[in-house]
Design a protein around this motif. Structure first.
Motif, PDB file in Angstrom:
ATOM      1  N   PHE A 125      12.658   1.380   4.431  1.00 40.40           N
ATOM      2  CA  PHE A 125      12.975   2.311   3.341  1.00 40.40           C
ATOM      3  C   PHE A 125      11.699   2.870   2.731  1.00 40.40           C
ATOM      4  O   PHE A 125      11.568   4.081   2.499  1.00 40.40           O
ATOM      5  CB  PHE A 125      13.808   1.589   2.278  1.00 40.40           C
ATOM      6  CG  PHE A 125      14.112   2.425   1.061  1.00 40.40           C
ATOM      7  CD1 PHE A 125      15.184   3.308   1.061  1.00 40.40           C
ATOM      8  CD2 PHE A 125      13.313   2.347  -0.080  1.00 40.40           C
ATOM      9  CE1 PHE A 125      15.464   4.091  -0.069  1.00 40.40           C
ATOM     10  CE2 PHE A 125      13.585   3.118  -1.202  1.00 40.40           C
ATOM     11  CZ  PHE A 125      14.666   3.996  -1.188  1.00 40.40           C
ATOM     12  N   THR A 126      10.740   2.000   2.465  1.00 41.32           N
ATOM     13  CA  THR A 126       9.474   2.429   1.855  1.00 41.32           C
ATOM     14  C   THR A 126       8.749   3.423   2.741  1.00 41.32           C
ATOM     15  O   THR A 126       8.286   4.469   2.287  1.00 41.32           O
ATOM     16  CB  THR A 126       8.580   1.205   1.595  1.00 41.32           C
ATOM     17  OG1 THR A 126       9.294   0.250   0.807  1.00 41.32           O
ATOM     18  CG2 THR A 126       7.311   1.610   0.855  1.00 41.32           C
ATOM     19  N   ASP A 127       8.649   3.100   4.044  1.00 44.96           N
ATOM     20  CA  ASP A 127       7.934   3.991   4.971  1.00 44.96           C
ATOM     21  C   ASP A 127       8.639   5.332   5.115  1.00 44.96           C
ATOM     22  O   ASP A 127       7.995   6.384   5.157  1.00 44.96           O
ATOM     23  CB  ASP A 127       7.804   3.320   6.338  1.00 44.96           C
ATOM     24  CG  ASP A 127       6.864   2.115   6.314  1.00 44.96           C
ATOM     25  OD1 ASP A 127       6.103   1.985   5.334  1.00 44.96           O
ATOM     26  OD2 ASP A 127       6.911   1.309   7.257  1.00 44.96           O
ATOM     27  N   MET A 141       0.826  -1.203   0.000  1.00 46.26           N
ATOM     28  CA  MET A 141       0.000   0.000   0.000  1.00 46.26           C
ATOM     29  C   MET A 141       0.865   1.259   0.000  1.00 46.26           C
ATOM     30  O   MET A 141       0.577   2.240  -0.681  1.00 46.26           O
ATOM     31  CB  MET A 141      -0.925  -0.007   1.217  1.00 46.26           C
ATOM     32  CG  MET A 141      -1.910   1.143   1.226  1.00 46.26           C
ATOM     33  SD  MET A 141      -3.044   1.042  -0.181  1.00 46.26           S
ATOM     34  CE  MET A 141      -4.014   2.511   0.066  1.00 46.26           C
ATOM     35  N   SER A 142       1.972   1.241   0.754  1.00 49.40           N
ATOM     36  CA  SER A 142       2.830   2.413   0.830  1.00 49.40           C
ATOM     37  C   SER A 142       3.387   2.786  -0.529  1.00 49.40           C
ATOM     38  O   SER A 142       3.491   3.965  -0.866  1.00 49.40           O
ATOM     39  CB  SER A 142       3.969   2.167   1.819  1.00 49.40           C
ATOM     40  OG  SER A 142       3.478   2.022   3.130  1.00 49.40           O
ATOM     41  N   LYS A 143       3.747   1.794  -1.335  1.00 43.77           N
ATOM     42  CA  LYS A 143       4.287   2.084  -2.669  1.00 43.77           C
ATOM     43  C   LYS A 143       3.225   2.717  -3.557  1.00 43.77           C
ATOM     44  O   LYS A 143       3.533   3.597  -4.379  1.00 43.77           O
ATOM     45  CB  LYS A 143       4.858   0.821  -3.305  1.00 43.77           C
ATOM     46  CG  LYS A 143       6.171   0.373  -2.689  1.00 43.77           C
ATOM     47  CD  LYS A 143       6.729  -0.826  -3.424  1.00 43.77           C
ATOM     48  CE  LYS A 143       7.976  -1.338  -2.724  1.00 43.77           C
ATOM     49  NZ  LYS A 143       8.520  -2.550  -3.367  1.00 43.77           N
ATOM     50  N   ASP A 144       1.981   2.288  -3.411  1.00 39.41           N
ATOM     51  CA  ASP A 144       0.900   2.912  -4.170  1.00 39.41           C
ATOM     52  C   ASP A 144       0.758   4.382  -3.779  1.00 39.41           C
ATOM     53  O   ASP A 144       0.537   5.249  -4.624  1.00 39.41           O
ATOM     54  CB  ASP A 144      -0.420   2.184  -3.928  1.00 39.41           C
ATOM     55  CG  ASP A 144      -0.443   0.793  -4.535  1.00 39.41           C
ATOM     56  OD1 ASP A 144       0.353   0.548  -5.471  1.00 39.41           O
ATOM     57  OD2 ASP A 144      -1.239  -0.046  -4.076  1.00 39.41           O
ATOM     58  N   GLN A 145       0.902   4.672  -2.493  1.00 35.20           N
ATOM     59  CA  GLN A 145       0.824   6.052  -2.029  1.00 35.20           C
ATOM     60  C   GLN A 145       2.003   6.875  -2.557  1.00 35.20           C
ATOM     61  O   GLN A 145       1.847   8.039  -2.946  1.00 35.20           O
ATOM     62  CB  GLN A 145       0.804   6.088  -0.500  1.00 35.20           C
ATOM     63  CG  GLN A 145      -0.459   5.509   0.115  1.00 35.20           C
ATOM     64  CD  GLN A 145      -0.347   5.389   1.631  1.00 35.20           C
ATOM     65  OE1 GLN A 145       0.276   4.467   2.154  1.00 35.20           O
ATOM     66  NE2 GLN A 145      -0.934   6.346   2.325  1.00 35.20           N
ATOM     67  N   ILE A 146       3.194   6.261  -2.576  1.00 30.96           N
ATOM     68  CA  ILE A 146       4.367   6.948  -3.121  1.00 30.96           C
ATOM     69  C   ILE A 146       4.149   7.257  -4.594  1.00 30.96           C
ATOM     70  O   ILE A 146       4.427   8.369  -5.069  1.00 30.96           O
ATOM     71  CB  ILE A 146       5.632   6.079  -2.924  1.00 30.96           C
ATOM     72  CG1 ILE A 146       6.000   6.004  -1.441  1.00 30.96           C
ATOM     73  CG2 ILE A 146       6.808   6.648  -3.722  1.00 30.96           C
ATOM     74  CD1 ILE A 146       7.113   5.019  -1.123  1.00 30.96           C
ATOM     75  N   LEU A 147       3.640   6.288  -5.351  1.00 29.40           N
ATOM     76  CA  LEU A 147       3.378   6.491  -6.777  1.00 29.40           C
ATOM     77  C   LEU A 147       2.380   7.628  -6.988  1.00 29.40           C
ATOM     78  O   LEU A 147       2.568   8.484  -7.869  1.00 29.40           O
ATOM     79  CB  LEU A 147       2.846   5.196  -7.397  1.00 29.40           C
ATOM     80  CG  LEU A 147       2.429   5.267  -8.871  1.00 29.40           C
ATOM     81  CD1 LEU A 147       3.584   5.730  -9.749  1.00 29.40           C
ATOM     82  CD2 LEU A 147       1.899   3.915  -9.341  1.00 29.40           C
ATOM     83  N   THR A 148       1.335   7.672  -6.191  1.00 30.02           N
ATOM     84  CA  THR A 148       0.337   8.733  -6.319  1.00 30.02           C
ATOM     85  C   THR A 148       0.957  10.098  -6.078  1.00 30.02           C
ATOM     86  O   THR A 148       0.703  11.058  -6.822  1.00 30.02           O
ATOM     87  CB  THR A 148      -0.818   8.497  -5.332  1.00 30.02           C
ATOM     88  OG1 THR A 148      -1.454   7.253  -5.634  1.00 30.02           O
ATOM     89  CG2 THR A 148      -1.846   9.615  -5.415  1.00 30.02           C
ATOM     90  N   LEU A 149       1.801  10.206  -5.040  1.00 29.27           N
ATOM     91  CA  LEU A 149       2.440  11.485  -4.728  1.00 29.27           C
ATOM     92  C   LEU A 149       3.375  11.930  -5.851  1.00 29.27           C
ATOM     93  O   LEU A 149       3.407  13.111  -6.225  1.00 29.27           O
ATOM     94  CB  LEU A 149       3.219  11.372  -3.417  1.00 29.27           C
ATOM     95  CG  LEU A 149       2.383  11.276  -2.137  1.00 29.27           C
ATOM     96  CD1 LEU A 149       3.276  10.909  -0.946  1.00 29.27           C
ATOM     97  CD2 LEU A 149       1.670  12.595  -1.864  1.00 29.27           C
ATOM     98  N   VAL A 153      21.080   7.661  -4.509  1.00 23.83           N
ATOM     99  CA  VAL A 153      20.184   6.505  -4.504  1.00 23.83           C
ATOM    100  C   VAL A 153      19.089   6.809  -5.512  1.00 23.83           C
ATOM    101  O   VAL A 153      18.531   7.912  -5.526  1.00 23.83           O
ATOM    102  CB  VAL A 153      19.584   6.258  -3.102  1.00 23.83           C
ATOM    103  CG1 VAL A 153      18.336   5.391  -3.180  1.00 23.83           C
ATOM    104  CG2 VAL A 153      20.615   5.590  -2.199  1.00 23.83           C
ATOM    105  N   VAL A 154      18.805   5.846  -6.397  1.00 22.86           N
ATOM    106  CA  VAL A 154      17.742   5.995  -7.383  1.00 22.86           C
ATOM    107  C   VAL A 154      16.722   4.890  -7.127  1.00 22.86           C
ATOM    108  O   VAL A 154      17.067   3.707  -7.154  1.00 22.86           O
ATOM    109  CB  VAL A 154      18.276   5.902  -8.827  1.00 22.86           C
ATOM    110  CG1 VAL A 154      17.168   6.257  -9.811  1.00 22.86           C
ATOM    111  CG2 VAL A 154      19.478   6.815  -9.030  1.00 22.86           C
ATOM    112  N   ALA A 155      15.479   5.289  -6.876  1.00 28.86           N
ATOM    113  CA  ALA A 155      14.434   4.323  -6.543  1.00 28.86           C
ATOM    114  C   ALA A 155      13.279   4.469  -7.527  1.00 28.86           C
ATOM    115  O   ALA A 155      12.762   5.567  -7.736  1.00 28.86           O
ATOM    116  CB  ALA A 155      13.940   4.550  -5.112  1.00 28.86           C
ATOM    117  N   ILE A 156      12.887   3.349  -8.124  1.00 33.44           N
ATOM    118  CA  ILE A 156      11.808   3.319  -9.106  1.00 33.44           C
ATOM    119  C   ILE A 156      10.570   2.737  -8.441  1.00 33.44           C
ATOM    120  O   ILE A 156      10.633   1.661  -7.840  1.00 33.44           O
ATOM    121  CB  ILE A 156      12.192   2.440 -10.316  1.00 33.44           C
ATOM    122  CG1 ILE A 156      13.504   2.918 -10.932  1.00 33.44           C
ATOM    123  CG2 ILE A 156      11.067   2.443 -11.347  1.00 33.44           C
ATOM    124  CD1 ILE A 156      13.503   4.329 -11.402  1.00 33.44           C
TER     125      ILE A 156
END
Length: 297
Positions: A140-142, A1-9, A47-50
């Motif tokens: 890391f995600t959080d 769920m956190s990654k979905d929120q990151i993508l939305t932002l 750091v590059v994060a996709i």
């Protein structure tokens, strides 16, 4: 769920291809909606994060492919080729690019030492990868989500930005690439100091004896250790850094002569010969072919 929120932002704020500033120190968002083959770039400590899509980088012939399962950690400046081979309007790539602050990384490394988390010894004679991929772990995600959420409020960013940036750095140092990054930013890493010096002085003449002296080593020991740290001999590394920097400048609109001079070439003809030998095209052919390619890197 956190990654979905990151993508939305990210998708909400990165409304064009290329890099978008966030107002947070060293943190930029990026979007790519076109397939771009790997082209020359220089990754300074980052750091590059996709979070959506796939990106790749090539260092000395080794290909690093990463996505929302793994992020890229590059703690020392490296000449690479980078691209977005699968991006399209229907499947855009979204991610974040974090420039690593050497002072903060070093401070956190020392605090980890004092807290009893000593840096494990490196394998004797081991070859450093130069780049390492690490799993997107929950911490890391959080931490990334909490940092990006600050962009919704300038007041929150001003008051909490540094604390949450520190939290993200800490998650990186605790993660799979943490020991790799800590070694690069430790006070005793002579190769990291030399590489930082080279990156800041690409336009200056290079003396192997001077670099060895900076590292506190004999010429032979320096050459061996440098190649372990970067995969390349010092002269090869400097040439790759210069040519990659020049290629980026040319693709961004600089004249061939200006790009050559900025990275230390005195002779335009020598620059053109080495450029064509390295990339298979003359600088002018490169400029015509790559004008649009670097915007999404």
């Amino acid at each position: 769920m956190s990654k979905d929120q990151i993508l939305t932002l990210i998708a909400r704020r990165a409304d064009r291809d290329g890099l978008t500033e966030t107002g947070i120190e060293g943190l930029r968002l990026f979007r790519a909606t076109q397939s771009i083959p790997c082209v020359p770039a220089v990754y300074d400590p980052c750091v590059v994060a996709i979070v959506s899509g796939v990106k790749e980088a090539i260092l000395d012939g080794e290909r690093f492919v990463y996505d929302s399962a793994r992020y890229l950690c590059c703690p020392m400046s490296m000449p690479v080729k980078a691209g977005t081979p699968a991006a399209s309007p229907e499947a855009p790539l979204y991610g974040v690019f974090l420039s690593l602050n050497a002072r903060l990384m070093s401070e956190l490394g020392l605090e980890l030492d004092r807290a009893g988390h000593a840096l494990p010894a490196a394998e004797s004679g081991g070859r450093s990868p130069g780049i390492q991929l690490a799993r997107w772990e929950p911490d890391f995600t959080d931490a990334l989500l909490r940092l990006l959420e600050l962009g919704e409020s300038p007041t929150d960013m001003a008051i909490l930005g540094q604390a949450r940036l520190r939290e993200l750095y800490y998650a990186i140092l605790k993660g799979e690439a943490g020991a790799f990054a800590r070694r690069a930013f430790s006070a005793g890493n002579a190769m990291a100091r030399v590489i930082a010096h080279l990156s800041d002085h690409l336009d200056a003449p290079v003396s192997i004896d001077d670099l060895a002296s900076r590292a506190g080593m004999s010429r032979a020991a320096f050459h061996r250790r440098f190649k372990q740290a970067t995969r390349m001999a010092p002269v090869q590394f400097v040439k790759s850094m210069r040519l990659n920097k020049a290629a980026m400048k040319i693709a961004s609109g600089a004249t061939v002569n200006a790009a050559a001079q900025e990275v230390g070439y005195v002779s335009p003809s020598q620059f053109s010969r080495e450029f064509k030998r390295h990339y298979g095209q003359s600088p002018r052919q490169w400029a015509e072919a790559q004008q649009l390619a670097l915007g999404a890197l």
